[in-house]
Design a protein around this motif. Structure first.
Motif, PDB file in Angstrom:
ATOM      1  N   SER A 108      31.166  33.007  36.382  1.00 25.58           N
ATOM      2  CA  SER A 108      30.111  32.606  35.892  1.00 25.58           C
ATOM      3  C   SER A 108      30.012  31.053  36.341  1.00 25.58           C
ATOM      4  N   LEU A 109      31.199  30.413  36.365  1.00 25.86           N
ATOM      5  CA  LEU A 109      31.433  29.124  36.990  1.00 25.86           C
ATOM      6  C   LEU A 109      31.251  28.660  38.268  1.00 25.86           C
ATOM      7  N   LEU A 159      27.733  27.152  42.709  1.00 30.71           N
ATOM      8  CA  LEU A 159      27.397  27.523  44.000  1.00 30.71           C
ATOM      9  C   LEU A 159      26.004  27.699  44.491  1.00 30.71           C
ATOM     10  N   PHE A 160      25.297  28.347  43.245  1.00 35.58           N
ATOM     11  CA  PHE A 160      23.972  28.752  43.583  1.00 35.58           C
ATOM     12  C   PHE A 160      22.914  27.785  42.856  1.00 35.58           C
ATOM     13  N   LEU A 201      41.844  30.647  34.251  1.00 36.79           N
ATOM     14  CA  LEU A 201      41.763  30.769  35.599  1.00 36.79           C
ATOM     15  C   LEU A 201      41.979  32.440  36.002  1.00 36.79           C
ATOM     16  N   PHE A 202      42.433  32.976  35.028  1.00 36.57           N
ATOM     17  CA  PHE A 202      42.438  34.743  35.278  1.00 36.57           C
ATOM     18  C   PHE A 202      41.324  35.343  34.431  1.00 36.57           C
ATOM     19  N   ASN A 203      40.541  34.556  33.834  1.00 37.48           N
ATOM     20  CA  ASN A 203      39.342  35.121  32.941  1.00 37.48           C
ATOM     21  C   ASN A 203      38.420  35.225  34.033  1.00 37.48           C
ATOM     22  N   GLN A 204      38.345  36.424  34.688  1.00 36.83           N
ATOM     23  CA  GLN A 204      37.255  36.599  35.798  1.00 36.83           C
ATOM     24  C   GLN A 204      35.847  36.488  35.418  1.00 36.83           C
ATOM     25  N   LYS A 205      35.525  37.020  34.341  1.00 33.07           N
ATOM     26  CA  LYS A 205      34.095  36.757  33.904  1.00 33.07           C
ATOM     27  C   LYS A 205      33.645  35.404  33.795  1.00 33.07           C
ATOM     28  N   LEU A 206      34.483  34.539  33.257  1.00 26.21           N
ATOM     29  CA  LEU A 206      34.575  32.888  32.978  1.00 26.21           C
ATOM     30  C   LEU A 206      34.369  32.429  34.607  1.00 26.21           C
TER      31      LEU A 206
END
Length: 127
Positions: free
Chosen positions: A49-50, A55-56, A41-46
């Motif tokens: 990406s998810l 969303l897109f 949850l605190f891994n910003q890069k992961l």
């Protein structure tokens, strides 16, 4: 005589081959799954990406991984609703429609009539 020796060698080979079993080692760790998912949850890069794939691209695998992280990381209500709404409305993902219902009806004590109706609409959409 030669055939007896060949048979004995084959039997011995089978016996030794069957006795060679690999030991399975248990993966023992001091961390529980909640801790692992809170770290994700605190891994910003992961998470970026998810979130972007969800969303897109309407990526259901990314959405489900995101959902697992939010649920097990104890952020179900505060984190997942936005992504569930987008996946339900934009990509017509039935599982996300049910997740919207599940999140909105999480605490029935504070559920007002408008929100209850909205939740029921998403429940119907999930079928």
């Amino acid at each position: 005589m030669k055939s007896n020796i060949i048979i004995i060698v084959m039997i011995l080979t089978l016996v030794f081959a069957c006795n060679k079993k690999e030991e399975t080692k248990a993966n023992v760790t001091d961390e529980n799954s909640g801790t692992v998912f809170r770290e994700k949850l605190f891994n910003q890069k992961l998470m970026d990406s998810l979130e972007n794939r969800t969303l897109f691209n309407g990526d259901t695998l990314a959405y489900n991984e995101l959902k697992g992280i939010y649920y097990i990381g104890e952020q179900k209500v505060t984190g997942l609703l936005y992504y569930s709404l987008i996946m339900s409305n934009k990509y017509n993902y039935k599982r996300a429609s049910f997740d919207v219902y599940d999140i909105l009806t999480n605490d029935k004590k504070v559920l007002d009539d408008k929100t209850k109706k909205m939740a029921n609409d998403y429940l119907e959409k999930s079928k």
